[in-house]
Design an enzyme around this catalytic site. Structure first.
Site, mmCIF file in Angstrom:
data_model
loop_
_atom_site.group_PDB
_atom_site.id
_atom_site.type_symbol
_atom_site.label_atom_id
_atom_site.label_comp_id
_atom_site.label_asym_id
_atom_site.label_seq_id
_atom_site.Cartn_x
_atom_site.Cartn_y
_atom_site.Cartn_z
ATOM 1 N N HIS A 28 88.085 29.510 -3.031
ATOM 2 C CA HIS A 28 88.951 29.894 -4.159
ATOM 3 C C HIS A 28 88.442 29.284 -5.460
ATOM 4 O O HIS A 28 88.808 28.164 -5.824
ATOM 5 C CB HIS A 28 90.384 29.431 -3.885
ATOM 6 C CG HIS A 28 91.404 30.026 -4.802
ATOM 7 N ND1 HIS A 28 92.681 30.322 -4.399
ATOM 8 C CD2 HIS A 28 91.346 30.383 -6.103
ATOM 9 C CE1 HIS A 28 93.366 30.825 -5.416
ATOM 10 N NE2 HIS A 28 92.572 30.869 -6.475
ATOM 11 N N HIS B 19 87.341 30.317 -9.795
ATOM 12 C CA HIS B 19 87.317 31.278 -10.904
ATOM 13 C C HIS B 19 86.147 30.877 -11.802
ATOM 14 O O HIS B 19 86.289 29.977 -12.631
ATOM 15 C CB HIS B 19 88.628 31.216 -11.693
ATOM 16 C CG HIS B 19 89.849 31.543 -10.883
ATOM 17 N ND1 HIS B 19 90.410 32.801 -10.857
ATOM 18 C CD2 HIS B 19 90.613 30.789 -10.063
ATOM 19 C CE1 HIS B 19 91.484 32.798 -10.060
ATOM 20 N NE2 HIS B 19 91.623 31.576 -9.569
ATOM 21 N N ARG C 54 84.755 32.736 -14.026
ATOM 22 C CA ARG C 54 85.030 33.232 -15.397
ATOM 23 C C ARG C 54 84.080 34.282 -15.957
ATOM 24 O O ARG C 54 84.325 34.777 -17.058
ATOM 25 C CB ARG C 54 85.110 32.072 -16.396
ATOM 26 C CG ARG C 54 86.130 31.003 -16.052
ATOM 27 C CD ARG C 54 87.529 31.559 -16.005
ATOM 28 N NE ARG C 54 88.546 30.512 -15.921
ATOM 29 C CZ ARG C 54 89.791 30.725 -15.518
ATOM 30 N NH1 ARG C 54 90.173 31.929 -15.150
ATOM 31 N NH2 ARG C 54 90.660 29.737 -15.482
ATOM 32 N N ASN D 297 90.067 37.895 -11.402
ATOM 33 C CA ASN D 297 90.700 38.040 -12.726
ATOM 34 C C ASN D 297 89.733 37.728 -13.867
ATOM 35 O O ASN D 297 90.014 36.928 -14.752
ATOM 36 C CB ASN D 297 91.957 37.181 -12.822
ATOM 37 C CG ASN D 297 91.688 35.700 -12.622
ATOM 38 O OD1 ASN D 297 90.693 35.327 -12.012
ATOM 39 N ND2 ASN D 297 92.558 34.866 -13.133
ATOM 40 N N HIS E 153 98.411 35.111 -3.620
ATOM 41 C CA HIS E 153 99.049 34.142 -4.511
ATOM 42 C C HIS E 153 100.545 34.433 -4.443
ATOM 43 O O HIS E 153 100.997 35.455 -4.938
ATOM 44 C CB HIS E 153 98.513 34.312 -5.937
ATOM 45 C CG HIS E 153 99.162 33.414 -6.954
ATOM 46 N ND1 HIS E 153 98.457 32.868 -7.999
ATOM 47 C CD2 HIS E 153 100.424 32.964 -7.099
ATOM 48 C CE1 HIS E 153 99.272 32.115 -8.733
ATOM 49 N NE2 HIS E 153 100.475 32.168 -8.212
ATOM 50 N N HIS F 177 96.445 28.394 -2.261
ATOM 51 C CA HIS F 177 97.043 27.235 -2.958
ATOM 52 C C HIS F 177 98.517 26.995 -2.645
ATOM 53 O O HIS F 177 99.370 26.991 -3.527
ATOM 54 C CB HIS F 177 96.829 27.319 -4.470
ATOM 55 C CG HIS F 177 97.107 28.648 -5.121
ATOM 56 N ND1 HIS F 177 98.261 29.344 -4.929
ATOM 57 C CD2 HIS F 177 96.356 29.405 -5.952
ATOM 58 C CE1 HIS F 177 98.219 30.465 -5.630
ATOM 59 N NE2 HIS F 177 97.076 30.535 -6.248
ATOM 60 N N ASP G 193 90.903 26.326 -6.191
ATOM 61 C CA ASP G 193 91.460 27.102 -7.304
ATOM 62 C C ASP G 193 90.852 26.602 -8.619
ATOM 63 O O ASP G 193 91.543 26.493 -9.639
ATOM 64 C CB ASP G 193 92.986 27.053 -7.323
ATOM 65 C CG ASP G 193 93.604 28.125 -8.219
ATOM 66 O OD1 ASP G 193 92.859 29.007 -8.702
ATOM 67 O OD2 ASP G 193 94.832 28.084 -8.433
ATOM 68 N N HIS H 120 89.419 25.829 -18.204
ATOM 69 C CA HIS H 120 89.714 26.226 -19.589
ATOM 70 C C HIS H 120 89.185 25.109 -20.477
ATOM 71 O O HIS H 120 89.063 23.968 -20.035
ATOM 72 C CB HIS H 120 91.223 26.370 -19.813
ATOM 73 C CG HIS H 120 91.881 27.394 -18.949
ATOM 74 N ND1 HIS H 120 91.759 28.742 -19.170
ATOM 75 C CD2 HIS H 120 92.648 27.255 -17.845
ATOM 76 C CE1 HIS H 120 92.446 29.398 -18.249
ATOM 77 N NE2 HIS H 120 92.994 28.527 -17.423
HETATM 78 ZN ZN LIG Z 1 93.297 31.184 -8.351
#
Ligand SMILES: [Zn+2]
Length: 448
Positions: A54, A56, A58, A88, A172, A241, A309, A313
């Site tokens: 899991h 991200h 980006r 995403n 999720h 998660h 997860d 950012h």
């Molecule tokens: Zn996630």
């Protein structure tokens, strides 16, 4: 290549031979061939490369937060040799074009990777299942929240399609109908005030407002509903998660598998006065009692998998007031080090950690070539000195985020990481000097 005198998770000391991309022998008393590179382990721990199901990373869409290069460097430096990326991005991985854009960028990865297909009302299931996707996920059963949330009807359709394609659905689970709006209403009222925020959480926000808002009940209810739908369809479902012990029990009792993140395992609402908006993530941090009960379920084997997860950012993005700061924390580089530190403290068995981050994800997602230090498997290997922890410091990490919620916690960090026989990371424990290897990462997917 011959790694001599390596301690394995069960305490045996063995020599490990790597030929090409695979482990060819795990024995005692192997002697090096004349042209063979020798890495003396001198009794240090040789751990199977971790599989983080899991992350991200980006790209495409948000390269200022992370790229495949920086994300995979962070993974390699943390002993993670396979990642599974979530959809995403922009474009989202819900169409053929979205998948293709990500697959091209992922070629910059130092570590192996899977690419999950996502589900939105405009997804292209026929096209997606024609592509080498890893699984469906993370499918957000939350009605409409602007975070790729979908309703129950579309969720049921996704579960059917995944079952027919032999794919797992990663979910999720948070039911937005059960969020406590009162917990953040006062913040919305304040949003026009012209005084500057007095704390990282914004003017009048109690430090744990986000935890009060996204209730434990919202997660527990959504897990029960998602697993029921999957069971009705006779389809495998994996709960991402899981942040509450009740959620873990609901998933496992109904026959689903679940993962827990390092932040829900090592942090709680009590850390939020220190973390401020940097501690905002979904699902949010829970009470210290729930965190401790979650750790118990990790230690006793109830929880199947630990996954990060990893959702980076920038500092500037996270410094905004609570309602504007995006959700998510980085974690791919600190997962294995924090877990190995709990081993050093005698709180988890080394075999248990091996199962949580390597052997069990390999088994659940049908990656028989990964997850253990055994002849015939991929030479995804991590060398660590289990008695030499160091303090986690953002400046020493490699994610573009540039910060970590685990600042100051001790971790046992890798000295060498190898992906299918290629050394992709080294760190000299005396000088701290680091090297990174080439982008050898390849797309991996569950065996049919
Ligand atoms: Zn996630």
């Amino acid at each position: 290549m011959l790694i001599t005198d390596a301690a394995l998770v069960d305490g045996r000391v063995r020599d490990v031979r790597v030929e090409g991309e695979r482990i060819s022998a795990v024995e005692r008393g192997l002697t090096p061939d004349s042209d063979e590179r020798v890495i003396p382990a001198d009794g240090r721990l040789l751990f199977p490369g971790a599989i983080d199901v899991h992350v991200h990373f980006r790209e495409p869409g948000f390269p200022h937060k992370e790229t495949w290069e920086t994300g995979s460097r962070s993974a390699a430096a943390g002993g993670v040799t396979t990642v599974v990326d979530q959809p995403n991005t922009d474009p989202a991985t819900t169409t053929g074009a979205g998948f293709d854009a990500k697959a091209t960028l992922a070629e910059a990865s130092l570590v192996d990777y899977g690419i999950n297909g996502g589900v939105t009302p405009d997804w292209e299931p026929d096209v997606l299942f024609d592509r080498p996707i890893f699984a469906l996920g993370e499918v957000f059963l939350a009605d409409s929240t602007g975070e790729m949330g979908i309703d129950a009807e579309l969720f049921a359709e996704a579960v059917d399609r995944a079952r027919d394609a032999g794919a797992t659905v990663t979910v999720h689970a948070e039911n937005a109908d059960l969020f406590d709006e009162a917990a953040i209403e006062s913040l919305e009222d304040d949003s026009d005030a012209d005084s500057p925020p007095s704390s990282p959480t914004g003017r009048s926000a109690p430090a744990d407002a986000w935890s009060a808002y996204r209730t434990a009940e919202a997660e527990i209810d959504a897990i029960e509903r998602a697993v029921a739908v999957a069971n009705d369809a006779d389809a495998p479902v994996h709960v991402a998660h899981t942040s509450t012990p009740e959620g873990v029990d609901a998933a496992v009792d109904a026959g689903a598998t679940c993962e827990v993140t390092p932040h829900h395992l090592f942090l709680s609402r009590e850390d939020l006065p220190r973390l401020g908006t940097f501690g905002r993530m979904n699902p949010p941090l829970r009470s210290e009692d729930r965190r401790a009960a979650l750790f118990e379920r990790v230690a006793d084997g109830t929880v199947d998998v630990i996954a990060t997860d990893h959702a980076p950012h920038t500092v500037e993005e996270k410094e905004q007031p609570l309602l504007e700061a995006p959700s998510g924390v980085p974690g791919v580089e600190t997962m294995l080090p924090l877990l190995l530190e709990t081993v050093r403290q005698g709180r988890l068995e080394p075999e248990r950690v091996r199962d949580l981050v390597a052997a069990t994800p390999a088994k659940l997602f049908d990656l028989p070539q990964k997850g253990k230090v055994e002849p015939g498997r991929d030479a995804d290997l991590v060398l660590v000195d289990p008695d030499r922890p160091r303090e986690t410091q953002a400046g020493g990490l490699h994610s573009k985020a540039g910060w970590t919620p685990f600042e100051g916690l001790w971790g046992v960090f890798p000295e060498l990481t190898m992906v299918r026989g290629t050394v992709v990371y080294t760190r000299d424990p005396e000088t701290g000097a680091e090297t990174f290897g080439p982008a050898v990462g390849e797309n991996v997917r569950p065996e049919e």
